[in-house]
Design an enzyme around this catalytic site. Sequence first.
Site, PDB file in Angstrom:
ATOM      1  N   ASP A  96      44.652  72.117  52.006  1.00 55.66           N
ATOM      2  CA  ASP A  96      44.725  70.791  51.116  1.00 55.66           C
ATOM      3  C   ASP A  96      45.136  69.805  51.761  1.00 55.66           C
ATOM      4  O   ASP A  96      45.029  68.783  51.105  1.00 55.66           O
ATOM      5  CB  ASP A  96      45.835  71.311  49.999  1.00 55.66           C
ATOM      6  CG  ASP A  96      45.103  72.650  49.259  1.00 55.66           C
ATOM      7  OD1 ASP A  96      44.073  72.962  49.267  1.00 55.66           O
ATOM      8  OD2 ASP A  96      46.357  73.254  48.453  1.00 55.66           O
ATOM      9  N   ARG A  99      32.840  75.645  40.693  1.00 57.27           N
ATOM     10  CA  ARG A  99      33.498  76.456  41.907  1.00 57.27           C
ATOM     11  C   ARG A  99      33.449  78.010  41.636  1.00 57.27           C
ATOM     12  O   ARG A  99      33.120  78.631  40.635  1.00 57.27           O
ATOM     13  CB  ARG A  99      34.988  76.039  41.731  1.00 57.27           C
ATOM     14  CG  ARG A  99      35.248  74.587  41.769  1.00 57.27           C
ATOM     15  CD  ARG A  99      36.720  74.090  41.722  1.00 57.27           C
ATOM     16  NE  ARG A  99      37.393  74.699  42.964  1.00 57.27           N
ATOM     17  CZ  ARG A  99      38.868  74.763  43.337  1.00 57.27           C
ATOM     18  NH1 ARG A  99      39.440  74.047  42.250  1.00 57.27           N
ATOM     19  NH2 ARG A  99      39.123  75.161  44.234  1.00 57.27           N
ATOM     20  N   ARG A 110      43.525  64.987  45.500  1.00 55.27           N
ATOM     21  CA  ARG A 110      43.668  64.729  46.618  1.00 55.27           C
ATOM     22  C   ARG A 110      42.758  63.601  47.380  1.00 55.27           C
ATOM     23  O   ARG A 110      43.094  62.960  48.448  1.00 55.27           O
ATOM     24  CB  ARG A 110      43.598  66.007  47.785  1.00 55.27           C
ATOM     25  CG  ARG A 110      44.702  66.864  46.968  1.00 55.27           C
ATOM     26  CD  ARG A 110      45.207  68.065  48.036  1.00 55.27           C
ATOM     27  NE  ARG A 110      46.326  68.605  47.404  1.00 55.27           N
ATOM     28  CZ  ARG A 110      46.414  69.525  46.895  1.00 55.27           C
ATOM     29  NH1 ARG A 110      45.418  70.617  46.818  1.00 55.27           N
ATOM     30  NH2 ARG A 110      47.630  69.976  46.345  1.00 55.27           N
ATOM     31  N   SER A 169      51.580  75.186  43.821  1.00 47.96           N
ATOM     32  CA  SER A 169      51.356  76.677  43.816  1.00 47.96           C
ATOM     33  C   SER A 169      52.528  77.552  43.365  1.00 47.96           C
ATOM     34  O   SER A 169      52.360  78.702  42.673  1.00 47.96           O
ATOM     35  CB  SER A 169      51.140  77.269  45.490  1.00 47.96           C
ATOM     36  OG  SER A 169      49.992  76.835  45.873  1.00 47.96           O
ATOM     37  N   ARG A 189      34.820  68.569  49.491  1.00 44.41           N
ATOM     38  CA  ARG A 189      35.781  67.507  50.293  1.00 44.41           C
ATOM     39  C   ARG A 189      35.250  67.113  51.629  1.00 44.41           C
ATOM     40  O   ARG A 189      35.835  66.019  52.071  1.00 44.41           O
ATOM     41  CB  ARG A 189      37.219  67.970  50.473  1.00 44.41           C
ATOM     42  CG  ARG A 189      37.868  67.997  48.983  1.00 44.41           C
ATOM     43  CD  ARG A 189      39.484  68.381  49.276  1.00 44.41           C
ATOM     44  NE  ARG A 189      40.029  68.173  48.039  1.00 44.41           N
ATOM     45  CZ  ARG A 189      41.020  69.022  47.559  1.00 44.41           C
ATOM     46  NH1 ARG A 189      41.792  69.994  48.567  1.00 44.41           N
ATOM     47  NH2 ARG A 189      41.733  68.983  46.208  1.00 44.41           N
ATOM     48  N   LYS A 220      36.393  72.947  46.905  1.00 47.09           N
ATOM     49  CA  LYS A 220      37.676  72.476  46.385  1.00 47.09           C
ATOM     50  C   LYS A 220      37.338  71.631  45.123  1.00 47.09           C
ATOM     51  O   LYS A 220      35.952  71.751  44.667  1.00 47.09           O
ATOM     52  CB  LYS A 220      38.448  71.732  47.491  1.00 47.09           C
ATOM     53  CG  LYS A 220      38.793  72.694  48.597  1.00 47.09           C
ATOM     54  CD  LYS A 220      39.789  73.863  48.032  1.00 47.09           C
ATOM     55  CE  LYS A 220      40.421  74.685  48.951  1.00 47.09           C
ATOM     56  NZ  LYS A 220      41.002  75.778  48.682  1.00 47.09           N
TER      57      LYS A 220
HETATM   58  C1  S3P Z   1      46.140  77.972  46.233  1.00 47.94           C
HETATM   59  C2  S3P Z   1      45.488  78.321  47.263  1.00 47.94           C
HETATM   60  C3  S3P Z   1      44.548  77.658  47.972  1.00 47.94           C
HETATM   61  C4  S3P Z   1      44.610  76.064  47.818  1.00 47.94           C
HETATM   62  C5  S3P Z   1      44.979  75.659  46.355  1.00 47.94           C
HETATM   63  C6  S3P Z   1      46.243  76.489  45.871  1.00 47.94           C
HETATM   64  C7  S3P Z   1      47.194  78.825  45.557  1.00 47.94           C
HETATM   65  O1  S3P Z   1      43.276  77.831  47.412  1.00 47.94           O
HETATM   66  O2  S3P Z   1      43.778  75.341  48.351  1.00 47.94           O
HETATM   67  O3  S3P Z   1      45.316  74.218  46.467  1.00 47.94           O
HETATM   68  O4  S3P Z   1      48.099  78.348  44.950  1.00 47.94           O
HETATM   69  O5  S3P Z   1      47.131  80.082  45.703  1.00 47.94           O
HETATM   70  P1  S3P Z   1      42.153  79.050  48.203  1.00 47.94           P
HETATM   71  O6  S3P Z   1      42.987  80.138  47.635  1.00 47.94           O
HETATM   72  O7  S3P Z   1      41.096  78.897  47.464  1.00 47.94           O
HETATM   73  O8  S3P Z   1      42.157  79.029  49.500  1.00 47.94           O
END
Ligand code: S3P
Length: 429
Positions: free
Chosen positions: A315, A122, A388, A23, A346, A342
């Site tokens: 995650d 998605r 994952r 992230s 999942r 996701k």
């Molecule tokens: C992320 C936010 C999460 C996470 C993803 C990375 C990010 O997703 O599951 O792996 O970098 O902002 P969501 O915003 O859909 O919850």
Amino acid sequence: MEQKIQPLKNGLRGMVTIPGDKSISHRAVMFGSIAKGTTEITGFLKGEDCLSTVRCMKQLGVSIVEDGDKIIIESSGLKGLKEPDAVLDVGNSGTTIRLLAGILATSPFSSILVGDDSIAKRPMGRVTGPLKMLNATVDGREHGQYTPLFIRGGDLRGVHYVSPIASAQVKSSILLAGLGARGTTTVTEPYRSRDHTERMLQSFGVEVNVDDRSVSIEGGQTLTGTMVKVPGDISSAAFLLVAGAITEDSEVVLKDVGINPTRTGILDVLKEMGGDLTISDETLFGEEPVATLHIKTSKLVGTTIGGELIPRLIDEIPAIAILATQAHGTTIIKDAEELKVKETNRIDTMVSQLKELGANIEATPDGMRIIGPTPLHGGTVDSFGDHRIGMSMALCGLISADSITVKNTDAIAVSYPNFFEHLNLLSEK
Ligand code: S3P
């Protein structure tokens, strides 16, 4: 590619430095690309998803080069982005497409965003909907619900968006669009999602106001290039934490792991389940807290996970499911419908693949129920292209009665390219 994992003969022992946070790496490249001047990133995750972000930003005219272990970005700022002459391909990366959509919504040119088969399934309406409220021209398949997305950036006005979901991708997308909008843009979430955008924008000189579950930004602010040191990804560390906890006679040390409180649900759950976890050497990498994590084998018990905890460990749920198969009693994961959207669904993938190996696991409408401890047997399972899921299945191979073959392990390079190298290092005596 497939990998055969042999049950461990001895425990996992040793120390590894976890690769950079996915992230934070995405944000460092995107924010550096819209900041005036030079941005230097160390600890950048060279995983497939973050490399997709680099490719897209280069297509938008930004200079991004590797210099040893650094990534150097030179940009003339948000207004310096150029219309791409081909479609922008985000590969498997939800963070790239959703955050970039926010930046492009305020850039005065046209662009088209596409991704792989998983991205095509998605939901994108969660960003295209609010971006339209800011007056952006955004469209896509099924009225903007799915890729390909078409964006013509323009004159935006700030709004207060009350999001029905706790999603850092949605929040960040709207705040990035808000940077180029007239007036104030506010996002309110049902629970706080990860706050790397808020922290890092401040490092780039932007004023961000956080009030409980709301974040506001004034339009027209400019970002100034800076240095970003990326912590290790706690979501990758989670797999080795679980591996250390469930394998006999193990003691694993993970260095420089990000422990931002919006991400540490896994640490709370590990402790709650009886994990022998210690946290030391706490320090800061810029605005982000980091620490060394030590995990040892221990007896585990089931728990219930839901509510505000879910966005803090979303995650890590595949890894937690493996933990739960080895814990005494019942583990219930609820309020986790987001798992269905996701990289794979999942809930379905974890339940079907763990059942294949003999686990006592059932899907519920908003999560799963797991009863343990259950010995796992050998067999063949599949990542279904989800990094994952691939790593979770590999963990099963360490404790199963016979070897486990995991199909489609290439996907693991999305977030943890040296995962098997690290597992091998820790299993060498
Ligand atoms: C992320 C936010 C999460 C996470 C993803 C990375 C990010 O997703 O599951 O792996 O970098 O902002 P969501 O915003 O859909 O919850």
